[in-house]
Enzyme design. Structure first.
Site, PDB file in Angstrom:
ATOM      1  N   GLU A   1       0.798  -1.219   0.000  1.00  0.00           N
ATOM      2  CA  GLU A   1       0.000   0.000   0.000  1.00  0.00           C
ATOM      3  C   GLU A   1       0.835   1.276   0.000  1.00  0.00           C
ATOM      4  OE1 GLU A   1      -2.623  -0.599   3.323  1.00  0.00           O
ATOM      5  OE2 GLU A   1      -4.115  -1.609   2.093  1.00  0.00           O
TER       6      GLU A   1
ATOM      7  N   GLU B   1       7.365 -21.607   8.670  1.00  0.00           N
ATOM      8  CA  GLU B   1       7.791 -20.680   9.718  1.00  0.00           C
ATOM      9  C   GLU B   1       8.828 -21.293  10.648  1.00  0.00           C
ATOM     10  OE1 GLU B   1       5.021 -20.760  13.556  1.00  0.00           O
ATOM     11  OE2 GLU B   1       3.938 -20.045  11.790  1.00  0.00           O
TER      12      GLU B   1
END
Length: 269
Positions: free
Chosen positions: A79, A110
């Site tokens: 963004e 992860e």
């Protein structure tokens, strides 16, 4: 350490609640998040200060995370170009498991403590950059390993976590700890923890971009004009900042393709 994000919810028998009760109780929990973020403002300020300093010198901001945390980093990074008109390589979000993990969980990604540094090296990361690890639990090996290697290579490191005294915070030079307590749905850190992380990310990049001169007054003068709504917003900004009429503002925006440049053209005239 006590992993508060994994503790049982303060609510039980969720399936026995009415729909209204579920919604009200979730909302009541969410109300506590901004207060927790407020307590972390001194930590956020330190992270924003070093990030601004590094980016003013030509450095970049990297986010590393897994699952929800990784997705939030990618969201914030994606963004920044449309909002502030910055290049796409100024703020970069990296998620454990690669881009496919944005939409679908990649099993055990992860847990690889070596992969984050390998992912960062693809961008030729160096000491001019900043790496921020995002991990609600503060225990994610992918993030811990990435921060430690960044430290070893003289790179400034920060983090956004939702537990106190976590390994991720210990590995970060500029830790941000926002402790929001147990989730309404036990262990579902996409809820309060994710909201807290999003709020901190908003604060971090917005404050940094203001420091970098990407905002004028309270306006996004460098935003990308990618649709009619944003074009119209650009026209309104030019009119408000300069006092010119709508047609002149529209003509200048069409000519320069940038709100800031259009305003500067009127000021110079």
């Amino acid at each position: 350490m006590e992993i508060v994000t994994e503790k049982d919810s303060d609510y039980n028998d969720l399936e026995k609640m009415s729909l209204r009760e579920v919604l009200v109780n979730i909302n009541n929990e969410d109300k506590s998040v901004p207060l927790a973020v407020e307590k972390a403002i001194p930590q956020i300020e330190k992270l924003a200060a070093i990030t601004s300093e590094k980016m003013k010198e030509g450095g970049r901001l990297f986010y590393i995370g897994a699952g929800t945390s990784g997705r939030l980093g990618i969201l914030d990074a994606s963004e920044c170009p449309p909002t502030f008109g910055v290049p796409f390589d100024w703020v970069i979000g990296i998620i454990a498991g690669g881009d496919s993990a944005i939409r679908k969980a990649v099993e055990f990604a992860e847990d690889d403590a070596e992969q984050a540094w390998l992912d960062l090296q693809e961008y030729e990361i160096d000491s001019s950059d900043v790496v921020v690890g995002i991990a609600a639990s503060g225990t994610t090996p992918y993030v811990i390993g990435g921060l430690k290697k960044a430290n070893e290579n003289g790179i400034a490191t920060g983090c956004i976590v939702c537990n106190s005294g976590s390994p991720v915070a210990a590995a970060a030079q500029y830790p941000v700890e926002v402790v929001v307590g147990p989730e309404f749905l036990s262990g579902s850190t996409r809820m309060k923890s994710g909201t807290a992380q999003k709020l901190v990310l908003n604060m971090l990049t917005t404050s940094v971009m203001i420091q970098l001169g990407r905002v004028k007054g309270n306006k996004m003068v460098d935003m990308q004009l990618t649709n009619n709504k944003l074009y119209s917003r650009g026209v309104r900004i030019i009119m408000k900042e300069t006092g010119t009429d709508e047609q002149t503002a529209s003509d200048l925006l069409e000519k320069y393709g940038n709100v800031r440049k259009a305003i500067e053209a009127i000021v110079r005239a």
